[in-house]
Motif scaffolding. Structure first.
Motif, PDB file in Angstrom:
ATOM      1  N   THR A  33      -8.450 -21.845  12.839  1.00 39.30           N
ATOM      2  CA  THR A  33      -7.771 -20.625  12.587  1.00 39.30           C
ATOM      3  C   THR A  33      -8.570 -19.605  12.162  1.00 39.30           C
ATOM      4  OG1 THR A  33      -6.883 -21.353  10.630  1.00 39.30           O
ATOM      5  CG2 THR A  33      -5.630 -22.056  12.256  1.00 39.30           C
ATOM      6  N   LYS A  34      -8.213 -18.495  12.209  1.00 38.35           N
ATOM      7  CA  LYS A  34      -8.772 -17.124  11.345  1.00 38.35           C
ATOM      8  C   LYS A  34      -8.861 -17.535   9.845  1.00 38.35           C
ATOM      9  CE  LYS A  34      -8.977 -12.317  10.662  1.00 38.35           C
ATOM     10  NZ  LYS A  34      -9.862 -12.545   9.576  1.00 38.35           N
ATOM     11  N   ALA A  35      -7.710 -17.926   9.390  1.00 40.04           N
ATOM     12  CA  ALA A  35      -7.655 -18.202   7.838  1.00 40.04           C
ATOM     13  C   ALA A  35      -8.689 -19.400   7.616  1.00 40.04           C
ATOM     14  CB  ALA A  35      -6.540 -18.608   7.377  1.00 40.04           C
ATOM     15  N   SER A  36      -8.883 -20.466   8.348  1.00 45.45           N
ATOM     16  CA  SER A  36      -9.923 -21.372   7.910  1.00 45.45           C
ATOM     17  C   SER A  36     -11.216 -20.967   8.298  1.00 45.45           C
ATOM     18  CB  SER A  36      -9.521 -22.772   8.779  1.00 45.45           C
ATOM     19  OG  SER A  36      -9.820 -22.555  10.121  1.00 45.45           O
ATOM     20  N   ALA A  37     -11.618 -20.343   9.288  1.00 47.96           N
ATOM     21  CA  ALA A  37     -12.882 -19.728   9.483  1.00 47.96           C
ATOM     22  C   ALA A  37     -13.300 -18.747   8.364  1.00 47.96           C
ATOM     23  CB  ALA A  37     -13.004 -19.066  10.913  1.00 47.96           C
ATOM     24  N   ASP A  38     -12.289 -17.929   7.952  1.00 45.06           N
ATOM     25  CA  ASP A  38     -12.699 -16.896   6.925  1.00 45.06           C
ATOM     26  C   ASP A  38     -13.126 -17.569   5.642  1.00 45.06           C
ATOM     27  OD1 ASP A  38     -12.231 -14.823   8.335  1.00 45.06           O
ATOM     28  OD2 ASP A  38     -10.214 -14.318   7.721  1.00 45.06           O
ATOM     29  N   CYS A  39     -12.879 -18.847   5.367  1.00 48.85           N
ATOM     30  CA  CYS A  39     -13.222 -19.395   4.105  1.00 48.85           C
ATOM     31  C   CYS A  39     -14.914 -19.298   4.395  1.00 48.85           C
ATOM     32  CB  CYS A  39     -12.665 -20.795   4.141  1.00 48.85           C
ATOM     33  SG  CYS A  39     -11.059 -20.921   3.996  1.00 48.85           S
ATOM     34  N   VAL A  40     -15.427 -19.774   5.353  1.00 46.09           N
ATOM     35  CA  VAL A  40     -16.903 -19.769   5.581  1.00 46.09           C
ATOM     36  C   VAL A  40     -17.489 -18.294   5.743  1.00 46.09           C
ATOM     37  CG1 VAL A  40     -18.803 -20.633   6.882  1.00 46.09           C
ATOM     38  CG2 VAL A  40     -16.994 -21.904   6.774  1.00 46.09           C
ATOM     39  N   ILE A  41     -16.784 -17.624   6.576  1.00 51.89           N
ATOM     40  CA  ILE A  41     -17.234 -16.063   6.931  1.00 51.89           C
ATOM     41  C   ILE A  41     -17.498 -15.468   5.632  1.00 51.89           C
ATOM     42  CG2 ILE A  41     -16.704 -14.017   7.925  1.00 51.89           C
ATOM     43  CD1 ILE A  41     -15.649 -15.899  10.073  1.00 51.89           C
ATOM     44  N   THR A  42     -16.497 -15.665   4.570  1.00 50.00           N
ATOM     45  CA  THR A  42     -16.387 -14.959   3.333  1.00 50.00           C
ATOM     46  C   THR A  42     -17.536 -15.220   2.313  1.00 50.00           C
ATOM     47  OG1 THR A  42     -14.004 -14.658   3.315  1.00 50.00           O
ATOM     48  CG2 THR A  42     -14.906 -14.799   1.132  1.00 50.00           C
ATOM     49  N   GLN A  43     -17.952 -16.569   2.759  1.00 55.50           N
ATOM     50  CA  GLN A  43     -19.135 -16.987   1.924  1.00 55.50           C
ATOM     51  C   GLN A  43     -20.492 -16.425   2.425  1.00 55.50           C
ATOM     52  OE1 GLN A  43     -19.127 -18.344  -1.142  1.00 55.50           O
ATOM     53  NE2 GLN A  43     -16.868 -18.082  -0.902  1.00 55.50           N
TER      54      GLN A  43
END
Length: 150
Positions: A33-43
Motif C-alpha cells: 500500500t501507499k502507507a507501507s511504501a511511504d515508510c521506506v520512501i520517507t527514509q
C-alpha cells in the motif's frame, strides 16, 4: 553471517553512485500500500535532507527495494542500517505488527564510470514491469527517478 563479514571488501566513497538493494525478511510482501511504501520512501527523503545522499532513482516493490544514490557522507553500511531500521519501526507501528521486516544485509553495486546512470535507473524503474505489477514504466506508484524517465 556477521555484519563484519558482510562489510568485508565494501567501499563507501563519497561522490560515488551506488545501487543499494535489500529484501524483506522471508520475502514477505510488506509494501503493498501507499502507507507501507511511504515508510521506506520517507527514509530515502530523510537521508537526502540530512545530506547523506543524492537520490537518483528508487523503487519500493512488495518484498524488496532498489535505491540508486550518490553517496555524500557516511558509509553504505550506516545508510542501509538507518533506512532499514527506521522504515521497519515505522511500518511495524503503522501496521500494529512486530518482528523483522528486512533480511540481514544488503546488496550494493558501485556504478562504474563507463556505465550509464540512466540505463541503471531504467533497470530500477522497469522492475515492476518485469514483476507484472505494471504494464509500462511510470505506472507503478512507488517508483521515482530524477531524470523523469518514469
Amino acid at each position: 553471517m556477521s555484519s563484519e563479514q558482510l562489510n568485508r571488501g565494501r567501499r563507501s566513497i563519497p561522490g560515488q553512485v551506488y545501487v543499494l538493494s535489500t529484501t524483506c525478511h522471508a520475502r514477505q510482501r510488506r509494501f503493498l500500500t501507499k502507507a507501507s511504501a511511504d515508510c521506506v520512501i520517507t527514509q530515502f527523503h530523510e537521508m537526502e535532507t540530512l545530506g547523506h545522499v543524492c537520490s537518483l532513482a528508487w523503487v519500493v516493490m512488495p518484498d524488496h527495494m532498489h535505491w540508486m544514490l550518490q553517496l555524500k557522507s557516511g558509509t553504505l553500511a550506516h545508510l542501509a542500517r538507518r533506512v532499514k531500521s527506521s522504515s521497519a519501526l515505522a511500518l511495524n507501528r503503522s501496521s500494529g505488527r512486530q518482528g523483522r521486516v528486512w533480511q540481514a544485509g544488503y546488496f550494493d553495486h558501485a556504478v562504474r564510470a563507463e556505465e550509464s546512470l540512466q540505463r541503471q535507473a531504467m533497470y530500477i524503474l522497469a522492475n515492476p514491469v518485469r514483476a507484472g505489477l505494471a504494464c509500462a514504466i511510470g505506472e507503478y506508484p512507488f517508483a521515482w527517478c530524477v531524470w523523469g524517465l518514469d
